[in-house]
Motif scaffolding. Structure first.
Motif, short mmCIF file in Angstrom:
data_model
loop_
_atom_site.label_atom_id
_atom_site.label_comp_id
_atom_site.label_asym_id
_atom_site.label_seq_id
_atom_site.Cartn_x
_atom_site.Cartn_y
_atom_site.Cartn_z
N HIS A 240 -13.62 -11.68 19.77
CA HIS A 240 -13.50 -13.13 19.90
C HIS A 240 -13.62 -13.55 21.36
CE1 HIS A 240 -12.23 -17.22 19.11
NE2 HIS A 240 -11.30 -17.09 20.04
N ARG B 228 -4.63 -15.78 20.13
CA ARG B 228 -5.78 -14.98 19.70
C ARG B 228 -6.64 -14.60 20.91
NH1 ARG B 228 -8.95 -19.97 16.67
NH2 ARG B 228 -9.48 -21.10 18.59
N LEU B 229 -6.03 -14.03 21.91
CA LEU B 229 -6.74 -13.70 23.15
C LEU B 229 -7.52 -12.40 23.07
CD1 LEU B 229 -4.18 -14.85 25.84
CD2 LEU B 229 -6.50 -15.69 25.55
N GLU C 280 -6.79 -22.38 25.36
CA GLU C 280 -6.88 -22.68 23.93
C GLU C 280 -6.48 -21.49 23.09
OE1 GLU C 280 -10.11 -25.18 21.46
OE2 GLU C 280 -10.90 -23.33 22.32
N ASN C 281 -6.95 -20.31 23.50
CA ASN C 281 -6.65 -19.11 22.72
C ASN C 281 -5.25 -18.57 22.99
OD1 ASN C 281 -9.18 -18.17 21.12
ND2 ASN C 281 -9.99 -18.90 23.06
N TRP C 282 -4.69 -18.88 24.16
CA TRP C 282 -3.28 -18.58 24.41
C TRP C 282 -2.41 -19.39 23.45
CZ3 TRP C 282 0.26 -22.01 27.24
CH2 TRP C 282 1.52 -21.43 27.47
#
Length: 322
Positions: A3, A320-321, A314-316
């Motif tokens: 991702h 979902r990093l 945004e992913n933090w």
């Protein structure tokens, strides 16, 4: 694909045709290929069809507008087997050009060439980067970066003589001293520094009011990525950082950086701002950052959409990093 590789300007798996670059005859054949297309730039702005969903324009190699090209078309690679080249027409002067907006932090201006349809325009890549699909974004970033390098590296850094283009545009060679020069890419660390439930944010002078982003800085010669993260955070905000890990990367052709996204664990929360480096820094909780991204925070604006800082934050928030 992880991702983390879906960041803007990454993840399209473009065939860069590196095996062709050193073969002049093969390059000539690619330029003459009826399926070959040019990705056209004007002063760093790619030619796009701006009506959303926007698309990067691809012109036939014999299009009349390419008669204004400066220098040789540079091979970007192959797209579904068809050659793609970067072409610069920066010598063209629009009749209604407003110089004041060019190069600004936010450049909303678009330039339309009289030999092209009204449905095509040159637009600032930072403004439209999130409008493009991954392939268009990679082609645009690659073309902008390589053309920008040629513009500023026309002379040999060893002896000062004018250099010649080589390797399909991916090298410059000095005819006098034999020096070989390759496209410049500057490594930059950009850091998601957390302490408990908060993330460290900063802002540079000249940014739009309320806009904050992650701290970032250039990697110095002889320095590891981890050491650069710790040094930059301490220099800018006075915060000591412990464990550092790699998250994601993003080519950033403004003008020639590779952003190395890292996570770091702060050992303290006390801030000591270096006003030469940044204008302000603060800790933002996860709950506050959710308000920032929702556009409901009373003071803060999010990092620029499309930039790796926005992607990491945004992913933090979404945990979902990886």
């Amino acid at each position: 694909m992880r991702h983390a590789e879906t960041v803007t300007f990454g993840g399209s798996a473009l065939d860069r045709a590196g095996e062709i670059r050193g073969n002049p005859e093969a390059l000539a054949q690619l330029r003459a290929d009826p399926a070959a297309r040019a990705v056209v730039f004007w002063r760093g702005k790619p030619l796009i069809a701006p009506e959303r969903p926007a698309a990067l324009a691809r012109l036939a190699m014999d299009h009349p507008v390419l008669h204004e090209a400066e220098g040789t078309a540079i091979l970007l690679g192959r797209e579904d087997g068809a050659p793609r080249f970067a072409v610069d027409i920066s010598g063209w002067e629009p009749a209604d050009l407003d110089q004041s907006q060019l190069g600004a932090f936010l450049d909303p201006s678009e330039q339309r060439h009289p030999l092209l349809g009204d449905d095509m325009a040159f637009a600032e890549l930072r403004r439209v980067m999130t409008w493009l699909d991954p392939r268009d974004a990679e082609l645009a970033a690659s073309g902008k970066a390589i053309l920008g390098w040629h513009e500023t590296h026309r002379h040999c850094a060893r002896c000062g003589s004018a250099t010649d283009l080589a390797q399909g545009g991916w090298q410059r060679v000095c005819p006098d001293c034999g020096g070989a020069h390759f496209p410049r890419t500057d490594p930059v660390v950009i850091m998601l520094i957390t302490h408990g439930n908060s993330v460290l944010m900063g802002r540079s002078p000249g940014w739009p009011e309320g806009m904050y982003s992650l701290l970032a800085g250039f990697v110095e010669p002889g320095e590891t990525v981890e050491a650069a993260v710790r040094r930059e955070v301490f220099e800018e905000a006075g915060v000591q950082v412990g464990a550092v890990s790699y998250l994601s990367s993003q080519p950033w052709p403004f003008p020639a950086s590779l952003m190395l996204g890292c996570a770091g664990q702060a050992l303290s929360r006390e801030l000591t701002i270096d006003p030469v480096e940044i204008e302000d820094a603060l800790w933002v909780t996860r709950e506050e950052m959710m308000e920032v991204f929702a556009g409901s925070h009373p003071r803060l604006l999010p990092a620029r959409r499309g930039a790796i800082a926005h992607f990491l934050l945004e992913n933090w928030l979404a945990d979902r990093l990886t």
